[in-house]
Write a protein that holds these residues in place. Structure first.
Motif, PDB file in Angstrom:
ATOM      1  N   ASP A  16      49.867  83.935  40.342  1.00 14.85           N
ATOM      2  CA  ASP A  16      48.637  84.213  41.085  1.00 14.85           C
ATOM      3  C   ASP A  16      48.231  83.056  41.982  1.00 14.85           C
ATOM      4  O   ASP A  16      47.445  83.226  42.907  1.00 14.85           O
ATOM      5  N   LEU A  17      48.750  81.880  41.718  1.00 14.37           N
ATOM      6  CA  LEU A  17      48.417  80.712  42.519  1.00 14.37           C
ATOM      7  C   LEU A  17      49.234  80.641  43.804  1.00 14.37           C
ATOM      8  O   LEU A  17      48.961  79.809  44.665  1.00 14.37           O
ATOM      9  N   LEU A  18      50.234  81.505  43.928  1.00 17.75           N
ATOM     10  CA  LEU A  18      51.115  81.480  45.103  1.00 17.75           C
ATOM     11  C   LEU A  18      50.536  82.306  46.234  1.00 17.75           C
ATOM     12  O   LEU A  18      49.875  83.326  46.015  1.00 17.75           O
ATOM     13  N   ALA A  19      50.807  81.866  47.459  1.00 22.76           N
ATOM     14  CA  ALA A  19      50.366  82.613  48.637  1.00 22.76           C
ATOM     15  C   ALA A  19      51.314  83.763  48.956  1.00 22.76           C
ATOM     16  O   ALA A  19      50.930  84.724  49.619  1.00 22.76           O
ATOM     17  N   THR A  20      52.564  83.672  48.501  1.00 20.73           N
ATOM     18  CA  THR A  20      53.533  84.731  48.765  1.00 20.73           C
ATOM     19  C   THR A  20      53.323  85.888  47.796  1.00 20.73           C
ATOM     20  O   THR A  20      52.693  85.748  46.747  1.00 20.73           O
ATOM     21  N   LEU A  21      53.847  87.048  48.143  1.00 19.23           N
ATOM     22  CA  LEU A  21      53.702  88.255  47.337  1.00 19.23           C
ATOM     23  C   LEU A  21      54.810  88.264  46.286  1.00 19.23           C
ATOM     24  O   LEU A  21      55.984  88.144  46.620  1.00 19.23           O
ATOM     25  N   VAL A  22      54.445  88.445  45.017  1.00 15.43           N
ATOM     26  CA  VAL A  22      55.417  88.364  43.931  1.00 15.43           C
ATOM     27  C   VAL A  22      55.208  89.516  42.958  1.00 15.43           C
ATOM     28  O   VAL A  22      54.080  89.829  42.574  1.00 15.43           O
ATOM     29  N   ALA A  23      56.316  90.128  42.576  1.00 13.56           N
ATOM     30  CA  ALA A  23      56.318  91.123  41.508  1.00 13.56           C
ATOM     31  C   ALA A  23      57.424  90.767  40.524  1.00 13.56           C
ATOM     32  O   ALA A  23      58.500  90.317  40.928  1.00 13.56           O
ATOM     33  N   VAL A  24      57.155  90.984  39.252  1.00 13.55           N
ATOM     34  CA  VAL A  24      58.177  90.867  38.213  1.00 13.55           C
ATOM     35  C   VAL A  24      58.480  92.291  37.751  1.00 13.55           C
ATOM     36  O   VAL A  24      57.555  93.040  37.404  1.00 13.55           O
ATOM     37  N   ALA A  28      65.054  98.695  36.009  1.00 14.10           N
ATOM     38  CA  ALA A  28      64.849 100.011  36.623  1.00 14.10           C
ATOM     39  C   ALA A  28      63.872  99.962  37.788  1.00 14.10           C
ATOM     40  O   ALA A  28      63.648 100.970  38.459  1.00 14.10           O
ATOM     41  N   GLY A  29      63.277  98.800  38.019  1.00 16.00           N
ATOM     42  CA  GLY A  29      62.349  98.666  39.135  1.00 16.00           C
ATOM     43  C   GLY A  29      60.902  98.899  38.778  1.00 16.00           C
ATOM     44  O   GLY A  29      60.046  98.951  39.658  1.00 16.00           O
ATOM     45  N   VAL A  30      60.590  99.039  37.486  1.00 16.51           N
ATOM     46  CA  VAL A  30      59.203  99.230  37.057  1.00 16.51           C
ATOM     47  C   VAL A  30      58.491  97.870  37.070  1.00 16.51           C
ATOM     48  O   VAL A  30      59.025  96.877  36.564  1.00 16.51           O
ATOM     49  N   VAL A  31      57.283  97.850  37.637  1.00 11.52           N
ATOM     50  CA  VAL A  31      56.539  96.605  37.802  1.00 11.52           C
ATOM     51  C   VAL A  31      55.960  96.155  36.460  1.00 11.52           C
ATOM     52  O   VAL A  31      55.185  96.880  35.830  1.00 11.52           O
ATOM     53  N   LEU A  32      56.341  94.954  36.043  1.00  7.78           N
ATOM     54  CA  LEU A  32      55.775  94.341  34.842  1.00  7.78           C
ATOM     55  C   LEU A  32      54.572  93.469  35.180  1.00  7.78           C
ATOM     56  O   LEU A  32      53.685  93.279  34.357  1.00  7.78           O
ATOM     57  N   PHE A  33      54.577  92.932  36.404  1.00  6.92           N
ATOM     58  CA  PHE A  33      53.488  92.061  36.842  1.00  6.92           C
ATOM     59  C   PHE A  33      53.445  92.063  38.365  1.00  6.92           C
ATOM     60  O   PHE A  33      54.487  92.066  39.025  1.00  6.92           O
ATOM     61  N   ALA A  34      52.233  92.069  38.929  1.00  5.54           N
ATOM     62  CA  ALA A  34      52.024  91.932  40.377  1.00  5.54           C
ATOM     63  C   ALA A  34      50.960  90.867  40.596  1.00  5.54           C
ATOM     64  O   ALA A  34      49.888  90.926  39.978  1.00  5.54           O
ATOM     65  N   ASN A  35      51.241  89.888  41.460  1.00  9.88           N
ATOM     66  CA  ASN A  35      50.258  88.809  41.646  1.00  9.88           C
ATOM     67  C   ASN A  35      49.153  89.235  42.613  1.00  9.88           C
ATOM     68  O   ASN A  35      49.216  90.304  43.248  1.00  9.88           O
ATOM     69  N   ALA A  36      48.116  88.389  42.726  1.00 13.50           N
ATOM     70  CA  ALA A  36      46.938  88.729  43.526  1.00 13.50           C
ATOM     71  C   ALA A  36      47.288  88.956  44.990  1.00 13.50           C
ATOM     72  O   ALA A  36      46.723  89.830  45.644  1.00 13.50           O
ATOM     73  N   ALA A  37      48.229  88.166  45.523  1.00 13.67           N
ATOM     74  CA  ALA A  37      48.605  88.319  46.932  1.00 13.67           C
ATOM     75  C   ALA A  37      49.238  89.689  47.175  1.00 13.67           C
ATOM     76  O   ALA A  37      49.003  90.320  48.209  1.00 13.67           O
ATOM     77  N   LEU A  38      50.044  90.171  46.219  1.00 13.66           N
ATOM     78  CA  LEU A  38      50.665  91.488  46.361  1.00 13.66           C
ATOM     79  C   LEU A  38      49.621  92.590  46.256  1.00 13.66           C
ATOM     80  O   LEU A  38      49.689  93.592  46.972  1.00 13.66           O
ATOM     81  N   ILE A  99      63.208  88.909  48.678  1.00 19.49           N
ATOM     82  CA  ILE A  99      64.143  88.110  47.895  1.00 19.49           C
ATOM     83  C   ILE A  99      64.124  88.645  46.465  1.00 19.49           C
ATOM     84  O   ILE A  99      63.074  88.628  45.810  1.00 19.49           O
ATOM     85  N   VAL A 100      65.244  89.158  46.004  1.00 19.04           N
ATOM     86  CA  VAL A 100      65.374  89.658  44.629  1.00 19.04           C
ATOM     87  C   VAL A 100      66.221  88.651  43.858  1.00 19.04           C
ATOM     88  O   VAL A 100      67.347  88.352  44.256  1.00 19.04           O
ATOM     89  N   ALA A 101      65.668  88.129  42.778  1.00 20.49           N
ATOM     90  CA  ALA A 101      66.366  87.099  42.015  1.00 20.49           C
ATOM     91  C   ALA A 101      66.282  87.406  40.516  1.00 20.49           C
ATOM     92  O   ALA A 101      65.290  87.972  40.041  1.00 20.49           O
ATOM     93  N   GLN A 102      67.322  87.032  39.802  1.00 23.90           N
ATOM     94  CA  GLN A 102      67.320  87.173  38.359  1.00 23.90           C
ATOM     95  C   GLN A 102      66.499  86.042  37.732  1.00 23.90           C
ATOM     96  O   GLN A 102      66.354  84.969  38.300  1.00 23.90           O
ATOM     97  N   THR A 103      65.949  86.295  36.566  1.00 23.01           N
ATOM     98  CA  THR A 103      65.237  85.273  35.821  1.00 23.01           C
ATOM     99  C   THR A 103      66.030  84.947  34.561  1.00 23.01           C
ATOM    100  O   THR A 103      67.026  85.594  34.248  1.00 23.01           O
ATOM    101  N   GLU A 104      65.539  83.951  33.837  1.00 22.07           N
ATOM    102  CA  GLU A 104      66.207  83.583  32.587  1.00 22.07           C
ATOM    103  C   GLU A 104      65.947  84.603  31.492  1.00 22.07           C
ATOM    104  O   GLU A 104      66.718  84.715  30.536  1.00 22.07           O
ATOM    105  N   ALA A 105      64.849  85.343  31.616  1.00 23.48           N
ATOM    106  CA  ALA A 105      64.536  86.348  30.608  1.00 23.48           C
ATOM    107  C   ALA A 105      65.418  87.572  30.816  1.00 23.48           C
ATOM    108  O   ALA A 105      65.489  88.113  31.924  1.00 23.48           O
ATOM    109  N   PRO A 106      66.101  88.040  29.792  1.00 23.50           N
ATOM    110  CA  PRO A 106      66.969  89.224  29.926  1.00 23.50           C
ATOM    111  C   PRO A 106      66.171  90.443  30.382  1.00 23.50           C
ATOM    112  O   PRO A 106      65.071  90.707  29.883  1.00 23.50           O
ATOM    113  N   GLY A 107      66.715  91.152  31.348  1.00 19.08           N
ATOM    114  CA  GLY A 107      66.092  92.391  31.798  1.00 19.08           C
ATOM    115  C   GLY A 107      64.934  92.212  32.758  1.00 19.08           C
ATOM    116  O   GLY A 107      64.223  93.177  33.043  1.00 19.08           O
ATOM    117  N   GLU A 108      64.714  91.005  33.290  1.00 19.35           N
ATOM    118  CA  GLU A 108      63.629  90.765  34.247  1.00 19.35           C
ATOM    119  C   GLU A 108      64.185  90.313  35.585  1.00 19.35           C
ATOM    120  O   GLU A 108      65.167  89.570  35.638  1.00 19.35           O
TER     121      GLU A 108
END
Length: 358
Positions: A16-24, A28-38, A99-108
């Motif tokens: 939420d502190l980022l100016a860019t739009l971020v979704a986790v 399957a593409g289901v949104v787990l988290f959307a930040n305030a900018a998004l 930009i689509v990137a993998q995270t360290e958490a499996p399945g995210e």
């Protein structure tokens, strides 16, 4: 949207502190988290976005679907492409770099969306920052070359004045002394932003504008109208009042000088317009509130040959101009964590000052 209201781990809340739009999202593409900018970009709250398919917010969701398929098969660590994000309920589309990137958490997966306009602005701001650094070195060298001769000229004029008995001739030596002092003050003023911390106090932007308006109308009393278009709800903010007066004065004075032909016709006009912007991003940061000050004139416009370099030192579109006024204005505004942007065409030039508000 307040991060404290989100029932998520701190690693998500930090987005939420980022100016860019971020979704986790999950694979399957289901949104787990959307930040305030998004949220702001889509026009929906996080409660409405989370649990839905991110694909539905794109004009062409197929590319995102293919990207997710590649992520599931571990074909890439990060993938980039351009797309258009849809705004809920309005039909508006926002061009973004995805930009689509993998995270360290499996399945995210983390999906970062950079508005292309914002990306271009960031590039401009980076160029301005590099330019400011070069200006600092230029001013230091300029001061060294100018200060010593100025001291000699002033000293010689004082000695000459002592030798002249005719008091009427003292007027000429006083001109030399006063002009030497003026140039010395100019050099000191150019160096001041790089030498000293700003004098911070409460600043009312409309007091700044009124001071500038009075100064310019005193110098150009005929054929020029300076129009006030103020949002009086703008709060005071902490800043250096004198620096801001000088910054706005330099821009307005340049505009007045460019309006010489229209002044002769009696229809020259400069508009000082203030507004509040909400949830705005500049300088790679997102601000809840920002001051937007426009200086708009109906002059001939900034020549295309210098439009991209107008804030660089020694660049001027006017014969006899020093090319330092706008450079200094940009420096003072940058010291308030803001920036100045320019849009110009024949008949309308708009200098837009942005400064964060508390």
């Amino acid at each position: 949207m307040s991060p404290s209201r989100r029932p998520h781990p701190a690693r998500f809340q930090a987005f939420d502190l980022l100016a860019t739009l971020v979704a986790v999202i999950d694979p399957a593409g289901v949104v787990l988290f959307a930040n305030a900018a998004l949220e702001d970009a889509i026009g929906l709250s996080w409660r409405s976005i989370e649990g839905t398919s991110l694909q539905q917010y794109f004009a062409d969701g197929a590319t995102l679907r293919h990207a997710l398929q590649g992520a599931r098969s571990n074909e890439f660590a990060a993938l980039r492409y351009d797309a258009q994000l849809k705004r809920h309920g309005s039909g508006e589309r926002l061009p973004v770099h995805v930009i689509v990137a993998q995270t360290e958490a499996p399945g995210e997966l983390v999906v970062e969306l950079l508005p292309l306009e914002q990306q271009a602005r960031q590039e401009r701001e980076e160029r301005l920052a590099e330019q400011a650094k070069a200006n600092k070195e230029l001013f230091r060298n300029l001061a060294h070359e100018v200060k010593n001769p100025l001291g000699g000229i002033r000293g010689a004029a004082q000695l000459l004045e002592m030798e002249i008995d005719d008091r009427a001739l003292h007027e000429y030596t006083q001109v030399i002394i006063h002009e030497s002092d003026r140039l010395q003050l100019l050099v000191d003023r150019l160096l001041a932003p790089h030498r000293h911390q700003p004098k911070v106090e409460d600043v009312n932007i409309h007091e700044v504008c009124e001071r500038v308006r009075a100064l310019v109308l005193a110098e150009f009393p005929r054929g020029l109208k300076v129009v006030r278009d103020y949002d009086t709800s703008i709060p005071d903010f902490r800043g250096d009042r004198e620096q801001l007066i000088q910054a706005v004065l330099n821009i307005v004075h340049n505009a007045a000088q460019a309006l010489a032909a229209r002044m002769a016709q009696g229809d020259a006009e400069i508009v000082l317009r203030t507004r509040v912007l909400r949830q705005v991003t500049f300088g790679k940061q997102r601000y809840r509130l920002a001051l937007e000050l426009h200086v708009i004139d109906n002059g001939p416009g900034v020549p295309d040959s210098i439009k991209d370099r107008v804030f660089a030192p020694l660049v001027s579109g006017r014969d006899g101009g020093s090319g330092l006024g706008l450079t200094l204005a940009q420096t003072f505004v940058q010291q308030h964590h803001g920036l100045i942007e320019l849009e110009s065409q024949p008949g309308r030039t708009d200098f837009r000052i942005l400064i964060p508000l508390p």
